[in-house]
Design a protein around this motif. Structure first.
Motif: not given
Length: 295
Positions: A218-228, A230-233
């Motif tokens: 998948i693709e998107g504007q946001v990439v994180v390395n933290h589950g918290g 990801r959920l906030a986003s």
């Protein structure tokens, strides 16, 4: 001149018991073997340590001097061995565990809440790490991974139930973007990526239905390395997220998130605690392991 511990311990036993028979029984050796050990010690020292008669055994002057020197030291050693045995049987010391954020919060923390108040001498260090850590090289007692990721030379103990993933988005997001009907449709959506060292890059979302497996990049504007994050986003409506089901149940119930493609998210084996097969578990580790073991 250096004498072996066994030979000196044999002398102390005979001198204390004043008998080869009783000393041999205490040491678990034959009387003849014990007599030969003492004779060898006396020969190497060039001194007679014991005076033998038909009824008793008494230390000589040299023997008394050696006994006064050795006896307190052997008592100290015996007391320390007793203390170490107690330490082995008593849950005490530090247990170090490496785990990802999700199992650390959902499994490890609740277990610690149950056991730590009853074991004041037990300490647990949890290091959150998303990589496949070498627990032996890094000095950890154990690690937590999904069952399919545990190396074959490790002991793996199930500590969590089967898991499911969930594709979710906010109502605001779906008001602007109609939900896809298949996993392939996710490629047209703004999805929140997560980059984990475990996978060496961006995580591909994995799906299964009716025995058919599918991985979607998948693709998107946001990439994180933290589950918290990801959920906030996803709660902020920045895109769709692929998250463990148990993390979003409250948000689904409250209507803050909406779930899609549920029939494509099959259960899979949950978390396991793993540790080296050659490791002899301490009492402290055994307490932690028992608290975590999945019933």
């Amino acid at each position: 001149m250096t004498e072996s511990f066994d030979h000196l311990a044999a002398f102390v036993a005979v001198a204390r018991e004043r008998s080869f028979t009783r000393a041999a029984a205490k040491l678990g050796v034959s009387q003849s073997a014990l007599s030969q050990t003492i004779k060898g010690l006396e020969a190497r020292l060039g001194l007679r340590l014991l005076t033998r008669s038909t009824r008793s055994v008494m230390p000589t002057e040299a023997g008394e001097r050696l006994l006064r020197t050795l006896a307190p030291r052997f008592e100290d050693i015996e007391q320390e061995l007793v203390a170490l045995t107690a330490l082995r049987d008593k849950p005490a010391g530090t247990v170090r565990i490496t785990a990802g954020e999700h199992p650390a919060i959902s499994i490890l923390q609740p277990a610690l809440n149950r056991i730590l108040p009853d074991h004041p001498d037990l300490h647990v260090e949890i290091v959150v790490d998303y990589g496949l850590t070498d627990i032996v090289a890094q000095g950890f007692d154990a690690g937590v991974r999904l069952g399919e990721q545990v190396a074959k030379d490790m002991v793996a103990v199930r500590i969590g139930p089967d898991m499911r993933m969930a594709v979710v988005g906010s109502p605001d997001y779906f008001a602007r973007h109609p939900a896809p009907e298949t996993p392939q449709g996710l490629t047209a959506h703004n999805c929140i990526n997560i980059r984990l060292p475990t996978y060496g890059g961006l995580y591909a979302w994995e799906f299964e239905r009716g025995g058919r497996e599918m991985r979607v990049r998948i693709e998107g504007q946001v990439v994180v390395n933290h589950g918290g994050l990801r959920l906030a986003s996803v709660l902020d409506g920045l895109g769709l997220a692929f998250v463990p089901e148990d993390q979003i149940l409250d948000h689904l119930a409250s209507g803050r998130l909406v779930r899609i493609l549920e029939d494509w998210c099959a259960p899979f084996p949950g978390y396991h605690l793993y540790y080296p097969s050659r490791r002899h578990p301490s009492a402290a580790f055994a307490v932690v392991l028992e608290a975590l073991r999945q019933r």
